[in-house]
Write a protein that holds these residues in place. Structure first.
Motif, PDB file in Angstrom:
ATOM      1  N   GLU A 288       0.836  -1.207   0.000  1.00 12.95           N
ATOM      2  CA  GLU A 288       0.000   0.000   0.000  1.00 12.95           C
ATOM      3  C   GLU A 288       0.868   1.253   0.000  1.00 12.95           C
ATOM      4  O   GLU A 288       0.578   2.234  -0.705  1.00 12.95           O
ATOM      5  N   ALA A 289       1.954   1.224   0.788  1.00 17.02           N
ATOM      6  CA  ALA A 289       2.852   2.384   0.805  1.00 17.02           C
ATOM      7  C   ALA A 289       3.511   2.595  -0.557  1.00 17.02           C
ATOM      8  O   ALA A 289       3.637   3.736  -1.033  1.00 17.02           O
ATOM      9  N   LEU A 290       3.934   1.523  -1.219  1.00 16.25           N
ATOM     10  CA  LEU A 290       4.528   1.655  -2.554  1.00 16.25           C
ATOM     11  C   LEU A 290       3.497   2.125  -3.573  1.00 16.25           C
ATOM     12  O   LEU A 290       3.825   2.911  -4.476  1.00 16.25           O
ATOM     13  N   ASN A 291       2.261   1.671  -3.440  1.00 20.36           N
ATOM     14  CA  ASN A 291       1.204   2.160  -4.329  1.00 20.36           C
ATOM     15  C   ASN A 291       0.985   3.655  -4.152  1.00 20.36           C
ATOM     16  O   ASN A 291       0.755   4.397  -5.122  1.00 20.36           O
ATOM     17  N   ASN A 292       1.062   4.116  -2.893  1.00 21.48           N
ATOM     18  CA  ASN A 292       0.933   5.552  -2.644  1.00 21.48           C
ATOM     19  C   ASN A 292       2.062   6.330  -3.308  1.00 21.48           C
ATOM     20  O   ASN A 292       1.855   7.435  -3.835  1.00 21.48           O
ATOM     21  N   VAL A 293       3.263   5.752  -3.270  1.00 20.77           N
ATOM     22  CA  VAL A 293       4.398   6.411  -3.926  1.00 20.77           C
ATOM     23  C   VAL A 293       4.122   6.564  -5.420  1.00 20.77           C
ATOM     24  O   VAL A 293       4.351   7.627  -6.017  1.00 20.77           O
ATOM     25  N   ALA A 294       3.623   5.499  -6.047  1.00 18.76           N
ATOM     26  CA  ALA A 294       3.372   5.545  -7.488  1.00 18.76           C
ATOM     27  C   ALA A 294       2.236   6.503  -7.841  1.00 18.76           C
ATOM     28  O   ALA A 294       2.286   7.180  -8.872  1.00 18.76           O
ATOM     29  N   LYS A 295       1.223   6.596  -6.987  1.00 25.23           N
ATOM     30  CA  LYS A 295       0.041   7.384  -7.321  1.00 25.23           C
ATOM     31  C   LYS A 295       0.183   8.866  -6.988  1.00 25.23           C
ATOM     32  O   LYS A 295      -0.338   9.724  -7.712  1.00 25.23           O
ATOM     33  N   HIS A 296       0.843   9.176  -5.886  1.00 25.05           N
ATOM     34  CA  HIS A 296       0.742  10.537  -5.363  1.00 25.05           C
ATOM     35  C   HIS A 296       2.065  11.290  -5.248  1.00 25.05           C
ATOM     36  O   HIS A 296       2.054  12.518  -5.144  1.00 25.05           O
ATOM     37  N   SER A 297       3.203  10.596  -5.237  1.00 22.95           N
ATOM     38  CA  SER A 297       4.436  11.293  -4.844  1.00 22.95           C
ATOM     39  C   SER A 297       5.169  11.973  -5.993  1.00 22.95           C
ATOM     40  O   SER A 297       5.986  12.863  -5.760  1.00 22.95           O
ATOM     41  N   GLU A 298       4.907  11.542  -7.244  1.00 21.36           N
ATOM     42  CA  GLU A 298       5.670  12.025  -8.411  1.00 21.36           C
ATOM     43  C   GLU A 298       7.162  11.754  -8.237  1.00 21.36           C
ATOM     44  O   GLU A 298       8.020  12.514  -8.702  1.00 21.36           O
ATOM     45  N   ALA A 299       7.481  10.639  -7.559  1.00 19.54           N
ATOM     46  CA  ALA A 299       8.882  10.298  -7.304  1.00 19.54           C
ATOM     47  C   ALA A 299       9.480   9.584  -8.509  1.00 19.54           C
ATOM     48  O   ALA A 299       8.777   8.999  -9.344  1.00 19.54           O
ATOM     49  N   THR A 300      10.791   9.626  -8.573  1.00 18.53           N
ATOM     50  CA  THR A 300      11.511   8.899  -9.619  1.00 18.53           C
ATOM     51  C   THR A 300      12.289   7.717  -9.043  1.00 18.53           C
ATOM     52  O   THR A 300      12.845   6.922  -9.807  1.00 18.53           O
ATOM     53  N   ARG A 301      12.295   7.603  -7.724  1.00 13.94           N
ATOM     54  CA  ARG A 301      13.042   6.517  -7.088  1.00 13.94           C
ATOM     55  C   ARG A 301      12.473   6.290  -5.682  1.00 13.94           C
ATOM     56  O   ARG A 301      11.977   7.223  -5.042  1.00 13.94           O
ATOM     57  N   ALA A 302      12.548   5.041  -5.217  1.00 18.47           N
ATOM     58  CA  ALA A 302      12.048   4.705  -3.880  1.00 18.47           C
ATOM     59  C   ALA A 302      12.968   3.671  -3.244  1.00 18.47           C
ATOM     60  O   ALA A 302      13.711   2.953  -3.940  1.00 18.47           O
ATOM     61  N   TRP A 303      12.915   3.593  -1.922  1.00 16.56           N
ATOM     62  CA  TRP A 303      13.731   2.662  -1.162  1.00 16.56           C
ATOM     63  C   TRP A 303      12.841   1.966  -0.123  1.00 16.56           C
ATOM     64  O   TRP A 303      11.972   2.594   0.489  1.00 16.56           O
TER      65      TRP A 303
END
Length: 375
Positions: A288-303
């Protein structure tokens, strides 16, 4: 509810009846190391103590107008014995004190009859009234005080009650996890297998017939069965992903990171597997946290970082996006918090405007001895 005079009399009778239980307990304690007879007798005597304590506990609840709460088994015997020691003294003492007041009034009445002085006679009369009034007032008061003392000694301790609730909640969670695993097996081995077989048969029918209407119907049925199978597989993965059951939490998070639309770097230091309910909760929280990153953060990288130390499982999901994540904004973080709360877990969100964002989840848990695979 018993009237106060009868209640005091009953307290006295049961208090005196409790006296023989103490030498019996001592004798049973001596016989316990000898063999089965001592343990048998000790069980019976403790059963009598428990029955007497439960009887007075229920009576006290009725006197005070309270409901009786269940008592944890771990501290019942010690509390029952402590109450028995107090009740053996206080039970008979309460009615004896009332009888003593009336006896004093009787003695003073005798002195008043023998006294000729009007002043002294008036003083003795007032003393008689005082003793009688005190005795009458003491009956309901002592009855209530004995009930309060019984409730105080026999009510479950806060620590014991918290421990019992924690154990019952863990049992419920384990039962729910086992039921979900059973449903997943039934869907995987039953319904899913039948859909695959039906789809294969429809494919054979479509290839064996030349009639256009039949071919069209077979094609539509084949496609519908395929859609139903895809939906069923998604449902099964949502209940218990096979990778989680087969490779554990580390393997499941690695698999989720590989399927993520942005690059995710995974750092896992987990020497063994948590309990299945904890694994499931942490896995779905991480997804769920990774899905939030993809949907809302406009990030280019995650850890993703996962570790276990000092009896606490820690999971962090970090991204280099725009920040501003708020659990109250309906982004799924509140759902993660509720999922973790069932295991006394916590969720910490650090997401200033402009980023980066870091979501940290912590759950107290023990690890099993089974080693996990990182392959």
């Amino acid at each position: 509810m018993l009237d106060p005079p009868i209640g005091l009399l009953l307290n006295a009778v049961t208090g005196v009846a409790a006296w023989p239980l103490f030498p019996l307990l001592g004798g049973c304690a001596v016989l316990v190391p000898v063999g089965g007879l001592g343990r048998f007798l000790m069980t019976r005597v403790l059963g009598a103590v428990r029955a007497l304590a439960d009887f007075h506990r229920d009576r006290a609840a009725r006197v005070l107008g309270h409901k009786t709460a269940p008592r944890p088994e771990r501290d019942r015997t010690a509390r029952d014995l402590a109450w028995l020691a107090v009740h053996a003294v206080v039970g008979p003492a309460c009615p004896i004190s009332v009888v003593a007041l009336f006896h004093f009034a009787r003695v003073i009445l005798y002195l008043r009859t023998a006294e000729s002085s009007p002043t002294v006679s008036l003083t003795l009369s007032l003393s008689i009234l005082a003793f009688v009034a005190t005795g009458l007032a003491a009956i309901p008061l002592l009855h209530t005080l004995h009930a309060r003392l019984t409730e105080l000694l026999l009510r479950p301790s806060l620590a014991g009650r918290i421990r019992e609730l924690a154990e019952s909640r863990a049992a419920v969670i384990d039962a729910q996890a086992a039921e979900l695993r059973r449903i997943e097996r039934d869907l995987h081995d039953g319904v899913q297998a039948r859909l695959i077989s039906m789809r294969m048969n429809l494919g054979l029918i479509r290839s064996m017939t030349d009639a256009d209407p039949v071919r069209e119907l077979a094609r539509e049925a084949y496609d519908t069965a395929g859609e139903a199978l895809a939906e069923l597989r998604a449902l099964v993965r949502g209940i218990l992903p096979p990778v989680l059951a087969d490779r554990g939490l580390a393997g499941a998070i690695h698999a989720a990171a590989l399927l993520h639309p942005i690059p995710v770097e995974v750092d896992i230091d987990l020497p063994a597997r948590p309990e299945p309910p904890v694994e499931s909760a942490v896995y779905f929280a991480a997804v769920e946290a990774l899905n939030n990153v993809a949907k809302h953060s406009e990030a280019t990288r995650a850890w993703v970082r996962l570790s276990h130390s000092d009896g606490v499982l820690r999971l962090s999901v970090i991204d280099n996006g725009r920040g501003g994540a708020d659990p109250a904004a309906g982004t799924g973080l509140d759902g993660i918090r509720r999922r973790l709360s069932a295991f006394d877990g916590t969720l910490t969100v650090h997401s200033p405007p402009g980023g980066p964002s870091e979501i940290t989840m912590e759950l107290p848990c023990a690890l099993s001895s089974q080693k996990i695979s990182h392959s």
